[in-house]
Design a protein around this motif. Structure first.
Motif, PDB file in Angstrom:
ATOM      1  N   UNK A  31       0.850  -1.191   0.000  1.00 28.32           N
ATOM      2  CA  UNK A  31       0.000   0.000   0.000  1.00 28.32           C
ATOM      3  C   UNK A  31       0.885   1.240   0.000  1.00 28.32           C
ATOM      4  N   UNK A  32       0.594   2.158  -0.901  1.00 26.40           N
ATOM      5  CA  UNK A  32       1.346   3.408  -0.991  1.00 26.40           C
ATOM      6  C   UNK A  32       0.370   4.568  -0.887  1.00 26.40           C
ATOM      7  N   UNK A  33       0.636   5.463   0.055  1.00 29.02           N
ATOM      8  CA  UNK A  33      -0.167   6.681   0.201  1.00 29.02           C
ATOM      9  C   UNK A  33       0.647   7.850  -0.345  1.00 29.02           C
ATOM     10  N   UNK A  34       0.115   8.507  -1.363  1.00 25.85           N
ATOM     11  CA  UNK A  34       0.768   9.673  -1.950  1.00 25.85           C
ATOM     12  C   UNK A  34       0.246  10.904  -1.220  1.00 25.85           C
ATOM     13  N   UNK A  35       1.156  11.607  -0.545  1.00 24.67           N
ATOM     14  CA  UNK A  35       0.747  12.732   0.296  1.00 24.67           C
ATOM     15  C   UNK A  35       1.174  14.059  -0.324  1.00 24.67           C
ATOM     16  N   UNK A  36       1.541  15.030   0.510  1.00 28.89           N
ATOM     17  CA  UNK A  36       1.762  16.382   0.017  1.00 28.89           C
ATOM     18  C   UNK A  36       3.026  16.500  -0.836  1.00 28.89           C
ATOM     19  N   UNK A  37       3.060  17.573  -1.656  1.00 23.51           N
ATOM     20  CA  UNK A  37       4.274  17.882  -2.406  1.00 23.51           C
ATOM     21  C   UNK A  37       5.397  18.250  -1.442  1.00 23.51           C
TER      22      UNK A  37
END
Length: 293
Positions: A31-37
């Motif tokens: 599982x990969x959570x793509x968060x803020x820049x």
């Protein structure tokens, strides 16, 4: 843009005689959570010091290979998939990277495009195709494009995985393989694979499971690295269970069966004190998802 959550199933490839071409997705996930820049790529994980936490991470490398213009983000990565055990851990990272590039770059890639791109990065399609599509997938990659056919494993089947305690890199496992096969052996291997695929396509599991144990392309050579394969296969046969094979390059060994069959087999192998873990997995039918799509 809110958080993007990508979930990619583990895969078991080289399904019997389906060398570099047939694999199945399992109920075990990255599982990969793509968060803020961020200013630089940051990859938060608890996977150990050997897994990079910056742009050298395979997930980021795959994403940038697809779209070099992506802006850095923070990623949080969680994985239940053991590394270098023949369950597609690197392929799940590649797939996650392709999905990240598709989402952040708004590329609108079709699933067929994603399989081809992932196969190009990975070098072969047998892990990435079921990882993206789910279930059991027969695939081909000619160096330019991937072609896939998704089939269905029979309902009620699960996989017992014997996962050895030590890792085995694909690059090391490939060194024992011959660059050439005698024509007669290659014909036998090809015909066995053809019959297995036809049996899967017609839901004839009894036939498919027997064909799965007649590989000519890699198992014979790799048994010296994973000597437990014939022992587990013979033990399964005593309970009338067929469908034991070397998962990927090894060292994991897979056996398909119903849950009651596999519970009995697992207990017997535990009594024999095999050196590794024994886990029963469901088959993932959906493949990789983005925000639980």
């Amino acid at each position: 843009m809110g958080k993007i959550v990508i979930r990619v199933p583990a895969t078991s490839a080289n399904l019997g005689p389906g060398f570099d071409s047939i694999g199945v997705a399992l109920h075990l996930y990255l599982t990969v959570i793509v968060e803020e820049k961020t200013e630089e790529w940051r990859v938060n994980h608890a996977l150990g010091p050997d897994v990079p936490n910056d742009k050298q991470n395979l997930i980021v490398q795959a994403a940038l290979a697809v779209n070099p213009k992506l802006k850095p983000h923070q990623l949080t990565v969680m994985s239940d998939i053991p590394v270098a055990r023949g369950l597609g851990s690197s392929s799940t990272a590649v797939i996650a990277g392709v999905k990240i590039a598709n989402e952040l770059g708004e590329m609108d890639l079709s699933l067929a495009d994603q399989v081809t791109i992932a196969a190009k990065i990975e070098g072969h399609p047998d892990n990435v195709a079921p990882g993206l599509l789910g279930d059991v997938v027969v695939s081909d990659y000619d160096g330019e494009s991937a072609t896939t056919v998704k089939l269905g494993m029979p309902e009620g089947l699960k996989m017992l995985a014997f996962i050895k305690n030590e890792s085995l890199l694909t690059s090391e496992s490939r060194k024992v393989l011959s660059d050439e096969l005698p024509r007669k052996q290659a014909v036998v291997g090809s015909s066995v694979a053809n019959v297995m695929v036809a049996a899967l396509a017609t839901n004839n599991w009894e036939l498919a499971s027997h064909m799965m144990e007649r590989d000519q392309f890699h198992e014979i050579a790799r048994t010296k690295l994973v000597p437990e394969l014939p022992m587990i296969r013979e033990t399964a046969h005593k309970f009338g269970i067929y469908g034991t094979y070397l998962s990927g390059a090894g060292p994991t060994i897979g056996t398909f069966g119903t849950e009651p069959q596999l519970i009995v087999l697992r207990q017997k192998l535990s009594d024999m004190d095999v050196k590794g873990s024994l886990r029963i997995f469901d088959i993932d039918r959906q493949g990789a998802t983005v925000n639980a799509e």
